[in-house]
Design an enzyme around this catalytic site. Structure first.
Site, short mmCIF file in Angstrom:
data_model
loop_
_atom_site.label_atom_id
_atom_site.label_comp_id
_atom_site.label_asym_id
_atom_site.label_seq_id
_atom_site.Cartn_x
_atom_site.Cartn_y
_atom_site.Cartn_z
N ARG A 58 25.59 24.96 14.22
CA ARG A 58 24.86 23.71 14.11
C ARG A 58 23.36 24.03 14.16
O ARG A 58 22.94 24.84 14.99
CB ARG A 58 25.22 22.75 15.25
CG ARG A 58 26.55 22.01 15.05
CD ARG A 58 26.42 20.97 13.94
NE ARG A 58 27.63 20.17 13.76
CZ ARG A 58 28.62 20.50 12.95
NH1 ARG A 58 28.57 21.63 12.26
NH2 ARG A 58 29.67 19.72 12.83
N GLU A 104 19.72 17.46 8.19
CA GLU A 104 20.42 17.67 6.92
C GLU A 104 20.52 16.33 6.19
O GLU A 104 20.90 15.34 6.82
CB GLU A 104 21.83 18.23 7.18
CG GLU A 104 21.81 19.63 7.75
CD GLU A 104 23.20 20.17 8.07
OE1 GLU A 104 24.21 19.61 7.58
OE2 GLU A 104 23.27 21.17 8.81
N HIS A 125 25.14 23.32 3.86
CA HIS A 125 26.25 23.04 4.79
C HIS A 125 27.56 22.86 4.03
O HIS A 125 28.31 21.91 4.27
CB HIS A 125 25.95 21.79 5.64
CG HIS A 125 26.82 21.71 6.87
ND1 HIS A 125 26.53 20.89 7.93
CD2 HIS A 125 27.96 22.35 7.21
CE1 HIS A 125 27.47 21.03 8.87
NE2 HIS A 125 28.35 21.91 8.45
#
Lengths: 391, 378
Positions: free
Chosen positions: B290, B319, B338
């Protein structure tokens, strides 16, 4: 009886005593890289060295029964040979001369050199001349794994034993091979394109897990790749001239012979070409084989460029072709000519035949000669890595 | 009359994060419950979902078939999508399936739990639960058990990790530059073999990375809150606890560092300027856990000044990564949106895991897989 001559058993005696090694469980220094050899080579003709798994400085004992008088067909300024030129050679070994041409050697036949160490790229002709001039040479050791650069008919018919650096470069190439698979599976080119234009755009990636990894030419390099591919949980299909030798290899899900090449092509998502270059393998991956490939397959060549028909390859890599891409560390002509289409191809990962080239690899290979094969030669023990000069 | 349902079994002591109660897609058995029968049912499962009702990845739940004893009521993204009164008076759902596709999940979840007190089990479809973590959740009714999708995504991320290491070891950026310039120039590459991989946050993903790195011949140093849990783990050469000194030591010893820690109150900003200052020169830093675990400014500084050879980042503090971030322009950064675990089927598989593995266990009164500590946040 021609073979029972004195203390020295001819080193090229084909069915030597290494059979008992076939089931040896190596545990090298690293906790994990012990390799199961059960059934790897059912009738091993000799011991083969693997840098990761073979035990160092073992397997030879007993008195020195002959001297080693060495000629080095090599560049005298090559720093990777420093251990040969300046280092301490084992007792009984002497370096008589170094050079890249016959005229570089200031010795006579009375010096009776018996060992030839080869690292010069232009060795083919000088090697022939040296063999003719010095019939006492009975052992030639190549610092590289590939020996196509020094093979000739005369060499093939001579009685001198040829050994090479098999097993020296395999794990580095295996790392490269898995990287090449992932390069296409995770679509690295797309990541880079997106980064260039500051685009945050999610897309699906592929897993290597469950995909099929086909290996054309299952030698030491092929096996090192299979070991990694298995750790990734891929299905491994291996092709070699003598499939029976790998029948119980724990890294292979399927072992096939040369006549099943198209079958391998049809089943594989990633095809590794790791075969040496010989008359039999030249152009073995051509139009027919490439058209048998799966749609979206990837070819990785770490063996020798000419094993793959480069024209057929470029056609298969075109948008109309079947291949998703290729990772080429070797090409038909090296350096790759400026006019080659390959430079422009987006879906080719190209490297200048350097993916095994660590800062120390050649020096390690010279050290292998000095520490492993030279002592064995002097004790009349079997040498590592015999090469079949005819094949 | 009917037997009262058995208590929900949560076998994990709060400090234990490994063991048979955790699922791993590669290693755990699949499909053990495919022959369940009506007569096996010990507790009926009545399920609601906080998710986008159109989401195709949830087909295994929305369209079924579900195991015997399970009833699915419907999905919504807020309380308003449900007839709460009817839920409480009639169906009394006890299971909540929670998806990241539900916006404002961190507020929705406690609200839902408060509004529908019959709920006793929440299953999160993702591995990370930071999207629902909140003080409210931490303080919510103790009887509500939370489970997640730990172990669903690990091997894909491990593949990415080794690719990221090799990307720098073989200097892939140089290969590409040379190709563009039609330059055939040999150069030395590095091996991963013999190098050290440090893993910050040794959970399922960390272990999957270790499994691969081990076969490559790398030395592995793991860092986790409970180092004693690695006793007897053949993959780790050294195990450290999660204190600052240990982290700095790991950074100094490693050639490649993989950060796979979850985002919790404790881990926020854990990899900070001091950690980067302690880093071995030429370290490659990989973050696939993360973003908030890493101090992003400190990372950018370390990259810019050349202390790090490079970074491979699949996760970021914000993000999508804002276009103004310096990370876009750094040549020695491998940047992905991601998505390095995003296979075409990964979310379907995560839902299937709920339907085929954990839901039957609930119905049969067995221990649930992948318990999450609401206070710890992972």
């Amino acid at each position: 009886l021609p073979f029972a001559a004195g203390l020295v058993i001819p080193l090229w005696f084909p069915f030597a005593t290494a059979f008992s090694d076939a089931n040896r469980h190596f545990s090298a220094g690293s906790k994990s890289t012990s390799v199961l050899f059960g059934g790897y080579d059912v009738a091993m003709r000799g011991k083969f060295w693997n840098r990761e798994n073979s035990k160092r400085k073992n397997g030879y004992s007993g008195p020195v029964i002959r001297e080693a008088r060495i000629l080095a067909l090599a560049d005298k300024d090559d720093p990777d040979n420093i251990d040969l030129y300046n280092g301490e050679l084992p007792e009984g070994a002497r370096l008589l001369g170094v050079g890249t041409r016959v005229s570089d050697f200031y010795i006579g036949t009375f010096d009776e050199p018996n060992v030839l160490f080869v690292s010069s790229a232009t060795a083919r002709e000088p090697l022939l001349e040296l063999l003719k001039k010095f019939p006492t040479i009975c052992w030639i050791h190549s610092r590289s794994a590939g020996v196509d650069f020094l093979i000739s008919d005369f060499l093939a018919s001579s009685e001198a034993l040829l050994t090479n650096a098999k097993g020296m470069f395999s794990s580095t190439l295996a790392e490269y091979s898995m990287m090449a698979c992932s390069y296409f599976a995770k679509d690295l080119p797309r990541l880079m394109r997106q980064k260039d234009v500051t685009a945050w755009q999610k897309y699906n990636v592929l897993e290597l897990r469950g995909a099929t990894f086909g290996i054309v030419g299952y030698g030491d390099i092929g096996r090192a790749c299979a070991k990694l591919a298995k750790a990734y949980d891929m299905r491994v299909v291996a092709l070699r001239r003598h499939p029976v030798k790998s029948m119980s290899d724990p890294y292979c899900d399927k072992v096939v012979g040369v006549n099943q090449l198209n079958e391998l092509m049809a089943e594989s998502d990633y095809i590794l070409v790791a075969a040496p270059l010989t008359e039999a393998t030249r152009g073995m991956i051509g139009t027919t084989q490439l058209s048998a490939a799966k749609e979206g397959a990837v070819i990785i060549n770490v063996g020798r460029g000419p094993v793959v028909d480069e024209e057929a390859l470029t056609a298969a890599l075109a948008p109309t072709g079947k291949l998703k891409g290729a990772a080429l560390d070797v090409t038909a002509v090296e350096p790759l000519p400026q006019h080659s289409l390959i430079w422009e191809m987006e879906n080719v990962l190209l490297s200048p035949h350097s993916m095994d080239r660590t800062a120390t690899f050649m020096r390690e290979s010279t050290i292998f000669f000095i520490e492993e094969n030279l002592p064995r030669f002097m004790r009349g023990t079997e040498l590592y890595n015999p090469v079949d000069k005819v094949a | 009359g009917r037997r009262p349902p058995p208590p929900l079994l949560l076998s994990r002591p709060l400090s234990d994060v490994t063991g048979p109660q955790f699922w791993n897609r590669e290693d755990s058995p699949h499909g053990r419950y495919s022959h369940m029968k009506r007569g096996d049912v010990v507790r009926e499962a009545v399920i609601v979902a906080l998710a986008n009702p159109e989401e195709r990845a949830n087909t295994a739940l929305f369209a079924g078939p579900l195991p015997p004893g399970a009833t699915y009521l419907g999905a919504g993204t807020s309380l308003a999508d449900f007839d709460v009164q009817e839920l409480n008076e009639v169906q009394q759902p006890n299971v909540l399936f929670m998806c990241p596709s539900c916006p404002n999940a961190a507020e929705m979840l406690p609200a839902m739990l408060a509004a529908v007190p019959s709920l006793e089990w929440v299953h999160a479809r993702s591995a990370g639960i930071d999207f629902v973590s909140s003080p409210e959740l931490a303080q919510s009714d103790k009887k509500v058990v939370l489970t997640n999708a730990k172990g669903q995504f690990s091997s894909t991320l491990a593949e990415y990790t080794m690719m990221a290491c090799s990307y720098f070891a073989k200097d892939l950026p140089r290969l590409m530059r040379q190709k563009r310039a039609r330059n055939w120039e040999k150069y030395d590459v590095e091996e991963l073999r013999g190098k050290t991989m440090g893993i910050v946050g040794y959970g399922d993903i960390g272990r999957a990375c270790a499994k691969l790195a081990d076969v490559y011949g790398m030395r592995i140093v793991a860092l986790r809150r409970n180092p004693h849990l690695c006793a007897g783990d053949p993959l780790c050469d050294a195990v450290y606890g999660a204190d600052k000194d240990s982290l700095n030591r790991l950074m100094a010893e490693s050639d490649y560092v993989v950060c796979s820690a979850p985002s919790t109150v404790e881990t926020k900003g854990m990899v900070d300027a001091a950690a980067f200052a302690a880093a071995k020169r030429g370290l490659v830093f990989i973050n696939l856990g993360r973003g908030p675990v890493v101090d992003e400014d400190a990372l950018i500084a370390a990259l810019g000044e050349g202390r790090l050879r490079g970074a491979a980042l699949d996760v970021f503090t914000t993000e999508p990564l804002p276009t103004g971030s310096a990370l876009w322009d750094l040549d020695n950064v491998l940047l992905s949106p991601h998505n390095m675990d995003q296979t075409s089927t990964f979310m379907h598989e995560a839902t299937e895991f709920f339907v085929n593995e954990n839901l039957p266990r609930y119905i049969l009164g067995e221990t649930l897989l992948n318990p999450v500590d609401k206070v710890l946040g992972y």
